[in-house]
Motif scaffolding. Sequence first.
Motif, short mmCIF file in Angstrom:
data_model
loop_
_atom_site.label_atom_id
_atom_site.label_comp_id
_atom_site.label_asym_id
_atom_site.label_seq_id
_atom_site.Cartn_x
_atom_site.Cartn_y
_atom_site.Cartn_z
N MET A 1 56.24 31.07 -30.83
CA MET A 1 57.01 30.83 -29.63
C MET A 1 57.42 29.37 -29.58
SD MET A 1 55.94 31.42 -25.64
CE MET A 1 56.52 33.09 -25.55
N LEU A 2 58.65 29.13 -29.17
CA LEU A 2 59.16 27.78 -28.95
C LEU A 2 59.68 27.71 -27.52
CD1 LEU A 2 60.16 24.93 -29.66
CD2 LEU A 2 62.20 26.00 -30.64
N LEU A 3 59.00 26.90 -26.70
CA LEU A 3 59.43 26.65 -25.33
C LEU A 3 59.99 25.25 -25.27
CD1 LEU A 3 56.29 27.84 -23.32
CD2 LEU A 3 58.28 29.18 -23.97
N THR A 4 61.05 25.06 -24.51
CA THR A 4 61.55 23.70 -24.28
C THR A 4 61.43 23.39 -22.80
OG1 THR A 4 63.89 24.30 -23.91
CG2 THR A 4 63.18 23.90 -26.20
N VAL A 5 61.06 22.14 -22.52
CA VAL A 5 60.95 21.66 -21.15
C VAL A 5 61.80 20.40 -21.07
CG1 VAL A 5 59.42 20.83 -19.33
CG2 VAL A 5 58.61 22.59 -20.92
N SER A 6 62.82 20.44 -20.24
CA SER A 6 63.74 19.32 -20.09
C SER A 6 63.86 18.96 -18.61
CB SER A 6 65.13 19.69 -20.64
OG SER A 6 65.05 20.04 -22.00
N GLY A 7 64.44 17.80 -18.36
CA GLY A 7 64.67 17.34 -17.00
C GLY A 7 64.65 15.83 -16.97
N PRO A 8 65.05 15.23 -15.85
CA PRO A 8 65.09 13.78 -15.73
C PRO A 8 63.70 13.18 -15.57
CG PRO A 8 65.72 14.78 -13.66
CD PRO A 8 65.55 15.90 -14.64
N ALA A 9 63.61 11.86 -15.70
CA ALA A 9 62.34 11.14 -15.53
C ALA A 9 61.76 11.43 -14.15
CB ALA A 9 62.58 9.64 -15.70
N GLY A 10 60.46 11.67 -14.12
CA GLY A 10 59.78 11.90 -12.86
C GLY A 10 59.86 13.32 -12.35
N SER A 11 60.44 14.22 -13.12
CA SER A 11 60.58 15.61 -12.68
C SER A 11 59.33 16.44 -12.93
CB SER A 11 61.78 16.27 -13.36
OG SER A 11 61.60 16.33 -14.76
N GLY A 12 58.41 15.91 -13.70
CA GLY A 12 57.19 16.64 -14.01
C GLY A 12 57.17 17.26 -15.39
N LYS A 13 58.08 16.82 -16.25
CA LYS A 13 58.18 17.38 -17.61
C LYS A 13 56.87 17.27 -18.37
CE LYS A 13 61.38 14.88 -19.38
NZ LYS A 13 61.44 13.98 -18.25
N SER A 14 56.32 16.08 -18.44
CA SER A 14 55.13 15.85 -19.25
C SER A 14 53.93 16.63 -18.73
CB SER A 14 54.79 14.36 -19.31
OG SER A 14 55.82 13.65 -19.93
N THR A 15 53.71 16.57 -17.43
CA THR A 15 52.59 17.30 -16.83
C THR A 15 52.73 18.79 -17.07
OG1 THR A 15 52.36 15.61 -15.12
CG2 THR A 15 51.43 17.78 -14.64
N THR A 16 53.92 19.31 -16.83
CA THR A 16 54.16 20.74 -16.99
C THR A 16 54.09 21.17 -18.44
OG1 THR A 16 55.53 20.72 -14.99
CG2 THR A 16 55.80 22.59 -16.50
N ALA A 17 54.72 20.41 -19.32
CA ALA A 17 54.71 20.77 -20.75
C ALA A 17 53.29 20.77 -21.30
CB ALA A 17 55.60 19.82 -21.54
N ALA A 18 52.50 19.76 -20.93
CA ALA A 18 51.11 19.70 -21.39
C ALA A 18 50.32 20.88 -20.85
CB ALA A 18 50.47 18.38 -20.97
N GLY A 19 50.54 21.22 -19.58
CA GLY A 19 49.85 22.36 -18.98
C GLY A 19 50.24 23.68 -19.61
N LEU A 20 51.54 23.86 -19.88
CA LEU A 20 51.99 25.09 -20.55
C LEU A 20 51.39 25.20 -21.94
CD1 LEU A 20 55.76 25.21 -19.53
CD2 LEU A 20 54.01 26.93 -18.97
N ALA A 21 51.39 24.09 -22.66
CA ALA A 21 50.84 24.10 -24.02
C ALA A 21 49.37 24.51 -24.00
CB ALA A 21 51.02 22.73 -24.68
N GLU A 22 48.62 23.94 -23.08
CA GLU A 22 47.20 24.27 -23.00
C GLU A 22 46.99 25.73 -22.57
OE1 GLU A 22 43.19 22.97 -20.56
OE2 GLU A 22 44.83 21.52 -20.75
N THR A 23 47.70 26.15 -21.54
CA THR A 23 47.55 27.50 -21.02
C THR A 23 47.95 28.57 -22.03
OG1 THR A 23 47.94 26.70 -18.77
CG2 THR A 23 48.25 29.06 -19.15
N LEU A 24 49.03 28.31 -22.77
CA LEU A 24 49.56 29.30 -23.71
C LEU A 24 49.08 29.06 -25.14
CD1 LEU A 24 53.18 29.38 -22.26
CD2 LEU A 24 51.35 31.05 -21.86
N ASP A 25 48.19 28.10 -25.32
CA ASP A 25 47.63 27.76 -26.63
C ASP A 25 48.73 27.40 -27.63
OD1 ASP A 25 45.51 27.24 -28.37
OD2 ASP A 25 45.55 29.29 -29.19
N LEU A 26 49.58 26.47 -27.22
CA LEU A 26 50.68 25.97 -28.04
C LEU A 26 50.50 24.46 -28.22
CD1 LEU A 26 53.60 27.83 -26.21
CD2 LEU A 26 52.52 28.52 -28.37
N GLU A 27 51.16 23.91 -29.22
CA GLU A 27 51.15 22.46 -29.43
C GLU A 27 52.20 21.82 -28.54
OE1 GLU A 27 51.76 19.21 -33.05
OE2 GLU A 27 52.09 21.34 -33.44
#
Length: 193
Positions: A1-27
């Motif tokens: 699976m390849l998920l992309t998370v995009s958006g402007p600075a401060g939108s929560g990209k990093s927090t969300t992407a890290a959480g999705l990766a951990e929850t879905l067992d992805l890098e």
Amino acid sequence: MLLTVSGPAGSGKSTTAAGLAETLDLEHISGGDIFRNLADERGYTPVEFNELAEEDDRIDRDLDRRLYEIARDRDGIVLESRLAGWLAGDTADFRLWLDAPRDVRAARIADREGKRVERAREETGRRERSERKRYADYYGIDIDDLSFYDLVVNTARWTAADVLALLTNAVERYDAAADEGRYPVDTVAEFDV
């Protein structure tokens, strides 16, 4: 699976992407981390490095090339960057765009970086203008065109945990076969990265 998370600075990209990766067992691969490391290595702030990138297209093209290759060559990842959805194109299984009003994003950035909100708001505006210009000049991308994203979320409306739960549920329920051919995305072929 390849998920992309995009958006402007401060939108929560990093927090969300890290959480999705951990929850879905992805890098988790962060274009922002790569960009900040490149800026730091050269002695620039991210805002200064963004503006330097307006004059030296090799900065963006190098970063984008790295992210493009990751999107094409690897599986089992959450790819996070402003252009992740565009770079991954039709190889992405699910493309997310996160956003929030500029004042909310500026407050988050100010809190994260220990600066005044007014300064964060001004820097965020400069950064967005710089990126919008570069993406249009280099690739013909209108970064405000969100039409090919599978889901667009205003992160100001929920807590970080709620956003993660919402997106995890959406990804788990997503049926890629149902969408096949409905929204073809071949933007990567247009990139000269």
